[in-house]
Enzyme design. Sequence first.
Site, PDB file in Angstrom:
ATOM      1  N   TYR A  29       0.853  -1.192   0.000  1.00 62.21           N
ATOM      2  CA  TYR A  29       0.000   0.000   0.000  1.00 62.21           C
ATOM      3  C   TYR A  29       0.886   1.238   0.000  1.00 62.21           C
ATOM      4  O   TYR A  29       0.740   2.121  -0.849  1.00 62.21           O
ATOM      5  CB  TYR A  29      -0.959   0.005   1.207  1.00 62.21           C
ATOM      6  CG  TYR A  29      -1.762   1.286   1.228  1.00 62.21           C
ATOM      7  CD1 TYR A  29      -2.820   1.467   0.332  1.00 62.21           C
ATOM      8  CD2 TYR A  29      -1.421   2.341   2.073  1.00 62.21           C
ATOM      9  CE1 TYR A  29      -3.514   2.660   0.289  1.00 62.21           C
ATOM     10  CE2 TYR A  29      -2.113   3.539   2.036  1.00 62.21           C
ATOM     11  CZ  TYR A  29      -3.163   3.696   1.143  1.00 62.21           C
ATOM     12  OH  TYR A  29      -3.839   4.884   1.082  1.00 62.21           O
ATOM     13  N   ASN A  80      -3.207  -8.096  -8.986  1.00 58.38           N
ATOM     14  CA  ASN A  80      -2.230  -7.059  -9.333  1.00 58.38           C
ATOM     15  C   ASN A  80      -0.985  -7.690  -9.936  1.00 58.38           C
ATOM     16  O   ASN A  80      -0.590  -8.789  -9.581  1.00 58.38           O
ATOM     17  CB  ASN A  80      -1.893  -6.185  -8.112  1.00 58.38           C
ATOM     18  CG  ASN A  80      -0.661  -6.658  -7.356  1.00 58.38           C
ATOM     19  OD1 ASN A  80       0.485  -6.402  -7.759  1.00 58.38           O
ATOM     20  ND2 ASN A  80      -0.874  -7.391  -6.267  1.00 58.38           N
ATOM     21  N   ARG A  81      -0.420  -6.960 -10.881  1.00 59.93           N
ATOM     22  CA  ARG A  81       0.883  -7.343 -11.450  1.00 59.93           C
ATOM     23  C   ARG A  81       1.759  -6.088 -11.549  1.00 59.93           C
ATOM     24  O   ARG A  81       2.328  -5.781 -12.582  1.00 59.93           O
ATOM     25  CB  ARG A  81       0.739  -8.053 -12.807  1.00 59.93           C
ATOM     26  CG  ARG A  81      -0.069  -7.331 -13.847  1.00 59.93           C
ATOM     27  CD  ARG A  81       0.134  -7.953 -15.240  1.00 59.93           C
ATOM     28  NE  ARG A  81      -0.638  -7.298 -16.250  1.00 59.93           N
ATOM     29  CZ  ARG A  81      -1.880  -7.607 -16.595  1.00 59.93           C
ATOM     30  NH1 ARG A  81      -2.512  -8.585 -15.994  1.00 59.93           N
ATOM     31  NH2 ARG A  81      -2.504  -6.924 -17.552  1.00 59.93           N
ATOM     32  N   PHE A 101       6.788  -4.470  -8.496  1.00 62.83           N
ATOM     33  CA  PHE A 101       7.718  -3.678  -7.679  1.00 62.83           C
ATOM     34  C   PHE A 101       7.969  -2.287  -8.257  1.00 62.83           C
ATOM     35  O   PHE A 101       9.115  -1.842  -8.392  1.00 62.83           O
ATOM     36  CB  PHE A 101       9.080  -4.382  -7.524  1.00 62.83           C
ATOM     37  CG  PHE A 101       9.092  -5.555  -6.579  1.00 62.83           C
ATOM     38  CD1 PHE A 101       8.062  -5.799  -5.694  1.00 62.83           C
ATOM     39  CD2 PHE A 101      10.176  -6.426  -6.568  1.00 62.83           C
ATOM     40  CE1 PHE A 101       8.094  -6.890  -4.824  1.00 62.83           C
ATOM     41  CE2 PHE A 101      10.230  -7.516  -5.700  1.00 62.83           C
ATOM     42  CZ  PHE A 101       9.179  -7.748  -4.826  1.00 62.83           C
ATOM     43  N   SER A 136       6.732 -12.279  -4.375  1.00 62.14           N
ATOM     44  CA  SER A 136       5.901 -11.581  -5.352  1.00 62.14           C
ATOM     45  C   SER A 136       5.861 -12.401  -6.628  1.00 62.14           C
ATOM     46  O   SER A 136       6.908 -12.810  -7.139  1.00 62.14           O
ATOM     47  CB  SER A 136       6.472 -10.198  -5.660  1.00 62.14           C
ATOM     48  OG  SER A 136       5.854  -9.708  -6.831  1.00 62.14           O
ATOM     49  N   ASN A 189       5.178 -11.210  -9.454  1.00 63.17           N
ATOM     50  CA  ASN A 189       5.246 -10.302 -10.586  1.00 63.17           C
ATOM     51  C   ASN A 189       6.652  -9.905 -11.006  1.00 63.17           C
ATOM     52  O   ASN A 189       6.820  -9.044 -11.859  1.00 63.17           O
ATOM     53  CB  ASN A 189       4.405  -9.057 -10.274  1.00 63.17           C
ATOM     54  CG  ASN A 189       2.972  -9.438  -9.948  1.00 63.17           C
ATOM     55  OD1 ASN A 189       2.389 -10.252 -10.660  1.00 63.17           O
ATOM     56  ND2 ASN A 189       2.432  -8.904  -8.867  1.00 63.17           N
ATOM     57  N   THR A 190       7.662 -10.495 -10.387  1.00 61.39           N
ATOM     58  CA  THR A 190       9.042 -10.327 -10.838  1.00 61.39           C
ATOM     59  C   THR A 190       9.513 -11.715 -11.258  1.00 61.39           C
ATOM     60  O   THR A 190       9.625 -12.608 -10.408  1.00 61.39           O
ATOM     61  CB  THR A 190       9.916  -9.760  -9.700  1.00 61.39           C
ATOM     62  OG1 THR A 190       9.446  -8.446  -9.368  1.00 61.39           O
ATOM     63  CG2 THR A 190      11.379  -9.665 -10.111  1.00 61.39           C
ATOM     64  N   LYS A 197       8.884 -13.293   3.880  1.00 66.33           N
ATOM     65  CA  LYS A 197       7.496 -13.334   3.390  1.00 66.33           C
ATOM     66  C   LYS A 197       7.362 -14.349   2.274  1.00 66.33           C
ATOM     67  O   LYS A 197       8.060 -14.266   1.263  1.00 66.33           O
ATOM     68  CB  LYS A 197       7.059 -11.949   2.902  1.00 66.33           C
ATOM     69  CG  LYS A 197       5.585 -11.911   2.486  1.00 66.33           C
ATOM     70  CD  LYS A 197       5.088 -10.494   2.377  1.00 66.33           C
ATOM     71  CE  LYS A 197       3.652 -10.439   1.906  1.00 66.33           C
ATOM     72  NZ  LYS A 197       3.177  -9.052   1.797  1.00 66.33           N
ATOM     73  N   ASN A 228       1.907 -13.872   0.759  1.00 64.92           N
ATOM     74  CA  ASN A 228       1.753 -12.925  -0.355  1.00 64.92           C
ATOM     75  C   ASN A 228       0.497 -13.315  -1.168  1.00 64.92           C
ATOM     76  O   ASN A 228      -0.266 -14.175  -0.756  1.00 64.92           O
ATOM     77  CB  ASN A 228       3.019 -12.957  -1.219  1.00 64.92           C
ATOM     78  CG  ASN A 228       3.347 -11.596  -1.801  1.00 64.92           C
ATOM     79  OD1 ASN A 228       2.475 -10.955  -2.381  1.00 64.92           O
ATOM     80  ND2 ASN A 228       4.573 -11.141  -1.643  1.00 64.92           N
ATOM     81  N   THR A 229       0.315 -12.697  -2.326  1.00 67.66           N
ATOM     82  CA  THR A 229      -0.823 -13.009  -3.204  1.00 67.66           C
ATOM     83  C   THR A 229      -0.633 -14.378  -3.849  1.00 67.66           C
ATOM     84  O   THR A 229       0.477 -14.915  -3.888  1.00 67.66           O
ATOM     85  CB  THR A 229      -0.933 -11.946  -4.308  1.00 67.66           C
ATOM     86  OG1 THR A 229       0.332 -11.894  -4.992  1.00 67.66           O
ATOM     87  CG2 THR A 229      -1.228 -10.567  -3.737  1.00 67.66           C
TER      88      THR A 229
HETATM   89  C1  FMN Z   1      -1.942  -3.755  -5.105  1.00 69.89           C
HETATM   90  C2  FMN Z   1      -1.093  -4.645  -4.233  1.00 69.89           C
HETATM   91  C3  FMN Z   1       0.283  -4.438  -4.153  1.00 69.89           C
HETATM   92  C4  FMN Z   1       1.066  -5.247  -3.349  1.00 69.89           C
HETATM   93  N1  FMN Z   1       2.418  -5.016  -3.263  1.00 69.89           N
HETATM   94  C5  FMN Z   1       3.177  -5.768  -2.420  1.00 69.89           C
HETATM   95  C6  FMN Z   1       4.562  -5.500  -2.258  1.00 69.89           C
HETATM   96  O1  FMN Z   1       5.111  -4.567  -2.828  1.00 69.89           O
HETATM   97  N2  FMN Z   1       5.268  -6.302  -1.426  1.00 69.89           N
HETATM   98  C7  FMN Z   1       4.703  -7.337  -0.732  1.00 69.89           C
HETATM   99  O2  FMN Z   1       5.394  -8.028   0.026  1.00 69.89           O
HETATM  100  N3  FMN Z   1       3.384  -7.593  -0.853  1.00 69.89           N
HETATM  101  C8  FMN Z   1       2.608  -6.843  -1.669  1.00 69.89           C
HETATM  102  N4  FMN Z   1       1.273  -7.100  -1.773  1.00 69.89           N
HETATM  103  C9  FMN Z   1       0.699  -8.251  -1.041  1.00 69.89           C
HETATM  104  C10 FMN Z   1       0.064  -7.845   0.278  1.00 69.89           C
HETATM  105  O3  FMN Z   1       1.038  -7.330   1.160  1.00 69.89           O
HETATM  106  C11 FMN Z   1      -0.608  -9.071   0.943  1.00 69.89           C
HETATM  107  O4  FMN Z   1       0.381 -10.038   1.236  1.00 69.89           O
HETATM  108  C12 FMN Z   1      -1.661  -9.707   0.052  1.00 69.89           C
HETATM  109  O5  FMN Z   1      -2.366  -8.737  -0.682  1.00 69.89           O
HETATM  110  C13 FMN Z   1      -2.663 -10.521   0.859  1.00 69.89           C
HETATM  111  O6  FMN Z   1      -3.341  -9.735   1.810  1.00 69.89           O
HETATM  112  P1  FMN Z   1      -4.815  -9.107   1.517  1.00 69.89           P
HETATM  113  O7  FMN Z   1      -5.698 -10.239   1.062  1.00 69.89           O
HETATM  114  O8  FMN Z   1      -5.227  -8.549   2.842  1.00 69.89           O
HETATM  115  O9  FMN Z   1      -4.646  -8.076   0.490  1.00 69.89           O
HETATM  116  C14 FMN Z   1       0.465  -6.305  -2.591  1.00 69.89           C
HETATM  117  C15 FMN Z   1      -0.920  -6.495  -2.671  1.00 69.89           C
HETATM  118  C16 FMN Z   1      -1.702  -5.687  -3.465  1.00 69.89           C
HETATM  119  C17 FMN Z   1      -3.196  -5.929  -3.522  1.00 69.89           C
END
Ligand code: FMN
Length: 362
Positions: free
Chosen positions: A63, A110-111, A114, A173, A175-176, A215, A244-245
Amino acid sequence: MNAIDRLGRRLLFTFDPETAHGLSIKALKCGLPVVAKPPVDHRLRVQICGLDFPNPLGMAAGYDKNGEVPDALLGLGFGFAEIGSVTPLPQPGNPKPRIFRLTKDEAVINRLGFNNEGHVRCEERLAARAGRPGVVGVNIGANKDSADRIADYELGVKRFARHASYLTVNISSPNTPGLRNMQARAELAELLSRITAARAALPDGAGRKTPLFLKIAPDLAEAELQDIAAEVADKAVDGVIVSNTTISRPNLQPSAFLGEAGGLSGKPLFERSTTVLAKMRRLVGPDLALIGVGGVDSAETALEKIRAGADLVQLYTGMIYAGPALPGRIVSEMARFAEREGLSSITSLRDSRLDQWAAKPL
Ligand SMILES: Cc1cc2nc3c(=O)[nH]c(=O)nc-3n(C[C@H](O)[C@H](O)[C@H](O)COP(=O)(O)O)c2cc1C
């Protein structure tokens, strides 16, 4: 959700997700929205890794990628805020559009890849808030084009150890390209050896070693979780953030965005990420810090992560759908729950449903 929250969401949802995100950061920078911060309740306090969290709910990474608003996030009621992921060099990330709302599922794909302003800018902001109270973690990543990604994490440790309450090493992540391969045993062993060595080599100015969290992705098999748990124990990592996602697409409603590549977050991630969390708790034993993330959008889902083995929880997508009053609401409801149940501490709930969650298939 009250009428004002609903109106706020309708307004923000008229913008594409990335514009809406940018507007919400701008608003926080201006001291908006004004939400009532929940009162401090000693029953919600969590003390782990030498850190003192006023409550167990944190803002997840992604965020506030550039460390622009950690104090405003704490002001919404979060017990801690994780900024980043931040990479050594600034990078633009993937082409837009790269964030998609799956509204019926209260999920996001999301993609971003970073996108961030790089170490220097982020460090400046953190240095400017030095001395302020509150737990602020820094999530570090690697540049897409880096020739030595492990070196990027070493740089992150060196740069942010003194500014951060804790450091998160994000190798999950989706996306990398290739990043998640660092979760495999041999690569992970090298990564963890080098970053723990980088931390050990730092001058111990503050008289403490900044805790290091790892993570991980939710898309791991049991054997991979076992390898990670073994390496975390061997290299004395302080905690694991799960998760993570996901690159999976579990039971989603019809949407124009179902086919989009990227990581899925929000409600549909809850089940899988909580199962992986419980399995990790089983593997690491009772003493390691675990942070549960994925699909938390209420006090009930936050408490369930704790019952499944989490010391702390985080959320991101829940706030996209419920608005900035969500953290305060969850924290207040947790306090009311502790009162109702006669708990002296919320942590007494930990592991109370570990067996049920850990038994679920992946
Ligand atoms: C738009 C977006 C960007 C994210 N960017 C990162 C990131 O830069 N680094 C990271 O470790 N996780 C990132 N996440 C993952 C979140 O930190 C979290 O692990 C994941 O979204 C699951 O939690 P949630 O269901 O509450 O969103 C991102 C998630 C979203 C939706």
